[in-house]
Write a protein that holds these residues in place. Structure first.
Motif, PDB file in Angstrom:
ATOM      1  N   ALA A  85      12.867 -54.180 -14.771  1.00 40.19           N
ATOM      2  CA  ALA A  85      13.210 -55.505 -14.233  1.00 40.19           C
ATOM      3  C   ALA A  85      14.646 -55.570 -13.739  1.00 40.19           C
ATOM      4  O   ALA A  85      15.550 -55.035 -14.364  1.00 40.19           O
TER       5      ALA A  85
ATOM      6  N   GLY B 208      24.426 -58.936 -32.141  1.00 41.48           N
ATOM      7  CA  GLY B 208      23.636 -59.517 -31.047  1.00 41.48           C
ATOM      8  C   GLY B 208      23.034 -60.838 -31.528  1.00 41.48           C
ATOM      9  O   GLY B 208      23.372 -61.338 -32.613  1.00 41.48           O
TER      10      GLY B 208
ATOM     11  N   TRP C 181      16.842 -53.059 -15.482  1.00 44.02           N
ATOM     12  CA  TRP C 181      16.690 -52.870 -16.935  1.00 44.02           C
ATOM     13  C   TRP C 181      15.381 -52.173 -17.231  1.00 44.02           C
ATOM     14  O   TRP C 181      14.331 -52.592 -16.738  1.00 44.02           O
TER      15      TRP C 181
ATOM     16  N   ASP D  18      15.334 -55.889 -32.019  1.00 45.42           N
ATOM     17  CA  ASP D  18      14.957 -54.769 -31.144  1.00 45.42           C
ATOM     18  C   ASP D  18      14.998 -53.433 -31.870  1.00 45.42           C
ATOM     19  O   ASP D  18      14.261 -52.515 -31.516  1.00 45.42           O
TER      20      ASP D  18
ATOM     21  N   ALA E  95       8.886 -63.362 -22.893  1.00 47.44           N
ATOM     22  CA  ALA E  95      10.244 -63.847 -23.176  1.00 47.44           C
ATOM     23  C   ALA E  95      10.430 -64.043 -24.685  1.00 47.44           C
ATOM     24  O   ALA E  95      10.918 -65.082 -25.129  1.00 47.44           O
TER      25      ALA E  95
ATOM     26  N   GLY F  14      11.596 -61.310 -27.057  1.00 44.37           N
ATOM     27  CA  GLY F  14      12.363 -60.308 -27.799  1.00 44.37           C
ATOM     28  C   GLY F  14      13.438 -60.929 -28.680  1.00 44.37           C
ATOM     29  O   GLY F  14      13.504 -60.676 -29.896  1.00 44.37           O
TER      30      GLY F  14
HETATM   31  C1  LIG Z   1      14.854 -58.118 -18.450  1.00 43.57           C
HETATM   32  C2  LIG Z   1      14.815 -58.700 -19.832  1.00 43.57           C
HETATM   33  C3  LIG Z   1      14.581 -60.075 -19.999  1.00 43.57           C
HETATM   34  C4  LIG Z   1      14.515 -60.627 -21.293  1.00 43.57           C
HETATM   35  N1  LIG Z   1      14.262 -61.975 -21.443  1.00 43.57           N
HETATM   36  C5  LIG Z   1      14.146 -62.500 -22.685  1.00 43.57           C
HETATM   37  C6  LIG Z   1      13.863 -63.907 -22.877  1.00 43.57           C
HETATM   38  O1  LIG Z   1      13.733 -64.679 -21.937  1.00 43.57           O
HETATM   39  N2  LIG Z   1      13.719 -64.361 -24.160  1.00 43.57           N
HETATM   40  C7  LIG Z   1      13.840 -63.534 -25.248  1.00 43.57           C
HETATM   41  O2  LIG Z   1      13.695 -64.011 -26.398  1.00 43.57           O
HETATM   42  N3  LIG Z   1      14.139 -62.215 -25.100  1.00 43.57           N
HETATM   43  C8  LIG Z   1      14.291 -61.679 -23.860  1.00 43.57           C
HETATM   44  N4  LIG Z   1      14.591 -60.357 -23.707  1.00 43.57           N
HETATM   45  C9  LIG Z   1      14.740 -59.499 -24.916  1.00 43.57           C
HETATM   46  C10 LIG Z   1      16.093 -59.691 -25.584  1.00 43.57           C
HETATM   47  O3  LIG Z   1      17.136 -59.474 -24.675  1.00 43.57           O
HETATM   48  C11 LIG Z   1      16.237 -58.730 -26.780  1.00 43.57           C
HETATM   49  O4  LIG Z   1      15.032 -58.673 -27.489  1.00 43.57           O
HETATM   50  C12 LIG Z   1      17.328 -59.230 -27.725  1.00 43.57           C
HETATM   51  O5  LIG Z   1      18.567 -59.296 -27.066  1.00 43.57           O
HETATM   52  C13 LIG Z   1      17.426 -58.315 -28.957  1.00 43.57           C
HETATM   53  O6  LIG Z   1      18.418 -58.801 -29.825  1.00 43.57           O
HETATM   54  P1  LIG Z   1      19.000 -57.897 -30.993  1.00 43.57           P
HETATM   55  O7  LIG Z   1      20.032 -58.745 -31.669  1.00 43.57           O
HETATM   56  O8  LIG Z   1      17.904 -57.314 -31.788  1.00 43.57           O
HETATM   57  O9  LIG Z   1      19.696 -56.651 -30.253  1.00 43.57           O
HETATM   58  P2  LIG Z   1      20.876 -56.609 -29.187  1.00 43.57           P
HETATM   59  O10 LIG Z   1      20.984 -57.869 -28.420  1.00 43.57           O
HETATM   60  O11 LIG Z   1      20.689 -55.349 -28.414  1.00 43.57           O
HETATM   61  O12 LIG Z   1      22.199 -56.496 -30.080  1.00 43.57           O
HETATM   62  C14 LIG Z   1      22.559 -55.297 -30.716  1.00 43.57           C
HETATM   63  C15 LIG Z   1      24.047 -55.354 -31.066  1.00 43.57           C
HETATM   64  O13 LIG Z   1      24.356 -54.236 -31.891  1.00 43.57           O
HETATM   65  C16 LIG Z   1      25.565 -53.648 -31.451  1.00 43.57           C
HETATM   66  N5  LIG Z   1      25.559 -52.237 -31.874  1.00 43.57           N
HETATM   67  C17 LIG Z   1      24.807 -51.220 -31.389  1.00 43.57           C
HETATM   68  N6  LIG Z   1      25.063 -50.083 -32.050  1.00 43.57           N
HETATM   69  C18 LIG Z   1      26.005 -50.382 -32.997  1.00 43.57           C
HETATM   70  C19 LIG Z   1      26.671 -49.631 -34.005  1.00 43.57           C
HETATM   71  N7  LIG Z   1      26.448 -48.304 -34.166  1.00 43.57           N
HETATM   72  N8  LIG Z   1      27.567 -50.257 -34.797  1.00 43.57           N
HETATM   73  C20 LIG Z   1      27.818 -51.588 -34.657  1.00 43.57           C
HETATM   74  N9  LIG Z   1      27.223 -52.346 -33.705  1.00 43.57           N
HETATM   75  C21 LIG Z   1      26.318 -51.756 -32.900  1.00 43.57           C
HETATM   76  C22 LIG Z   1      25.546 -53.843 -29.937  1.00 43.57           C
HETATM   77  O14 LIG Z   1      26.845 -53.754 -29.373  1.00 43.57           O
HETATM   78  C23 LIG Z   1      24.954 -55.249 -29.830  1.00 43.57           C
HETATM   79  O15 LIG Z   1      25.930 -56.259 -29.898  1.00 43.57           O
HETATM   80  C24 LIG Z   1      14.693 -59.779 -22.431  1.00 43.57           C
HETATM   81  C25 LIG Z   1      14.956 -58.411 -22.259  1.00 43.57           C
HETATM   82  C26 LIG Z   1      15.015 -57.870 -20.975  1.00 43.57           C
HETATM   83  C27 LIG Z   1      15.301 -56.396 -20.807  1.00 43.57           C
END
Ligand SMILES: Cc1cc2nc3c(=O)[nH]c(=O)nc-3n(C[C@H](O)[C@H](O)[C@H](O)COP(=O)(O)OP(=O)(O)OC[C@H]3O[C@@H](n4cnc5c(N)ncnc54)[C@H](O)[C@@H]3O)c2cc1C
Length: 454
Positions: free
Chosen positions: A170, A14, A270, A293, A303, A305
């Motif tokens: 949302a 991600g 969501w 996350d 905004a 996360g």
């Molecule tokens: C309605 C809404 C609006 C938002 N707006 C904003 C915003 O404007 N600005 C902002 O900064 N944030 C925003 N966010 C928050 C943001 O989307 C998340 O905080 C962010 O995407 C988290 O990133 P991440 O890389 O930690 O996790 P994720 O984006 O969830 O990525 C996790 C990755 O791990 C992979 N994965 C999962 N399990 C496994 C496994 N067992 N093996 C291998 N791969 C795996 C998944 O496929 C995915 O690709 C918003 C969230 C929501 C719900």
């Protein structure tokens, strides 16, 4: 000291995982990212941040009551001036694509269709990782950036369950900017009196809900996040009937209602899940660690996360650079990361929740006090404090002006100094305080520098 080889496995490609992979590769580590999905990409839409083509800079933020009355205002160039960074709006897919390209250019190996299913501690202190398809890897450090349902977190802390703090959730939706511009009722939201395109962030605040909108994709798309409540609180993403969305906002400003009518079917709801604050983000051996996350999912009202996930990656990479330089062990680097980042993430979770609380105050005394405290903004003034957190000077500096690499450097210097903050021997000044208070506006030739170390 001799350069140490460091092999890092990142679970999840991600925004957080990819950002982290770039920063570690740039610090000299070997990085493999294992991603469950069969294709790289991002779901959802807008995000407020960084890089590449398709970025949109915008002029102002307008906070409105649900009937459209303006009650708060921020001039975005003032925020940019205060933080020293641009504030851009971007489709998360564009951001993710850009990061993947940079990661590959920096030698990061991204392996798709690799859902990680198990981990094993090795006798030599390394970690074994197995995928559902039976492939195995060995790494010096495993980073869990696998999102809110993280397998890394479930392995380390099986009792932790991300939960919605309230029934708040949302919808996310996009309408072409051209459609908004074409319609005589909605045109004034995207065009000035002379017919020039304007780019603004708009928030319609209401009891129990709000709508935030802003342009993304080079202002070709009008992006909306539509907040509301459900009881019982939803815990997974679900497609909803478009009629439900129309009904939810039927008594809002007619202009945003008209835009909502233009949303194509297929809208998703969501849940907003919060994780922690946790006691620890790592394994007892300190060779498995969480970011993004997986460690600290938060409600979306600031905004922050994805932004916080990216900060984690930048900070952790700085700590791992000390391992590559032979100055610290992996376990020590992970400890420095947790000490620096855990309070920061908890702070972001709290600010995020409170901003939603402020935006969704019921009509009455508290809402009137909130609007009154923002009144001076409508005259173009910047108050010393404001409930408009996107423009409040303190919040802006703390949330948007934060530099995770600088913070990491300070924590590393403290650690190298046996846990004591590094200060100038004569004045007791810390370099970070000098940077915050004086150096942000001084030319670098006139910066306050600490000279001798206490
Ligand atoms: C309605 C809404 C609006 C938002 N707006 C904003 C915003 O404007 N600005 C902002 O900064 N944030 C925003 N966010 C928050 C943001 O989307 C998340 O905080 C962010 O995407 C988290 O990133 P991440 O890389 O930690 O996790 P994720 O984006 O969830 O990525 C996790 C990755 O791990 C992979 N994965 C999962 N399990 C496994 C496994 N067992 N093996 C291998 N791969 C795996 C998944 O496929 C995915 O690709 C918003 C969230 C929501 C719900």
């Amino acid at each position: 000291m001799a350069k140490q080889e460091l092999n890092v496995g990142i679970v999840g490609a991600g925004i957080g995982g990819i950002m982290c992979s770039i920063a570690i590769a740039r610090a000299g580590g070997n990085v493999t990212v294992l991603e469950a999905a069969q294709q790289l990409g991002e779901i959802g839409a807008g995000i407020q941040m960084v890089v590449g083509d398709n970025l949109v800079s915008f002029q102002e933020l307008n906070l409105r009551r649900k009937d459209g009355t303006k009650v708060g205002w921020t001039k975005i160039s003032r925020v940019e001036q205060a933080t020293g960074y641009p504030w851009w709006l971007v489709h998360r897919h564009h951001l993710h694509n850009g990061l993947v390209e940079v990661a590959r250019k920096n030698g990061v190996k991204i392996v798709i269709d690799s859902r990680v299913s198990a981990f094993s501690q090795q006798a030599d202190g390394k970690v074994g990782v197995t995928t559902e398809k039976g492939k195995s890897y060995i790494f010096d450090l495993v980073i869990g950036s696998d999102g809110v349902q993280s397998i890394v977190r479930r392995t380390l802390f099986p009792d932790v369950k991300p939960k919605p703090p309230t029934g708040n959730c949302a919808y996310r939706a996009i309408v072409p900017y051209e459609e908004v511009r074409k319609d005589p009722l909605t045109r004034e939201l995207v065009e000035d009196k002379d017919g020039n395109l304007i780019r603004t962030m708009e928030v319609w605040m209401a009891p129990q809900g709000y709508i935030i909108s802003y342009p993304i994709s080079d202002a070709k798309d009008f992006n909306m996040v539509l907040s509301h409540h459900r009881n019982p609180p939803p815990d997974s993403v679900r497609e909803v009937d478009i009629g439900e969305v129309h009904k939810e906002y039927e008594d809002y400003d007619p202009r945003i209602r008209r835009i909502i009518e233009k949303i194509p079917p297929g809208v998703q709801r969501w849940p907003l899940l919060q994780t922690g604050p946790l006691e620890s983000w790592s394994s007892p051996e300190k060779n498995m660690v969480l970011i993004g996350d997986a460690a600290h999912s938060m409600v979306n009202h600031m905004a922050q996360g994805a932004a916080t996930a990216m900060e984690d990656g930048a900070f952790l990479a700085r700590c791992l650079a000390t391992v590559i330089e032979g100055k610290a062990t992996v376990a020590e680097a992970v400890q420095i990361y947790e000490k620096g980042r855990m309070p920061k993430a908890s702070h972001k979770q709290q600010v995020s929740f409170l901003n939603g609380w402020l935006w969704m105050l019921p009509d009455g005394a508290a809402q009137e006090a909130r609007d009154k405290a923002m009144e001076v903004e409508l005259k173009g003034e910047v108050p010393m404090r404001s409930p408009n957190l996107y423009g409040d000077p303190g919040c802006v500096l703390e949330v948007y002006g934060y530099d995770p690499e600088k913070h990491a450097d300070e924590e590393i210097a403290t650690w190298l100094n046996h846990g004591r903050a590094v200060r100038d021997a004569a004045t007791t000044i810390q370099q970070t305080r000098a940077d915050q208070i004086a150096n942000w506006f001084l030319p670098s030739s006139h910066n306050f520098q600490i000279n001798s170390r206490l």
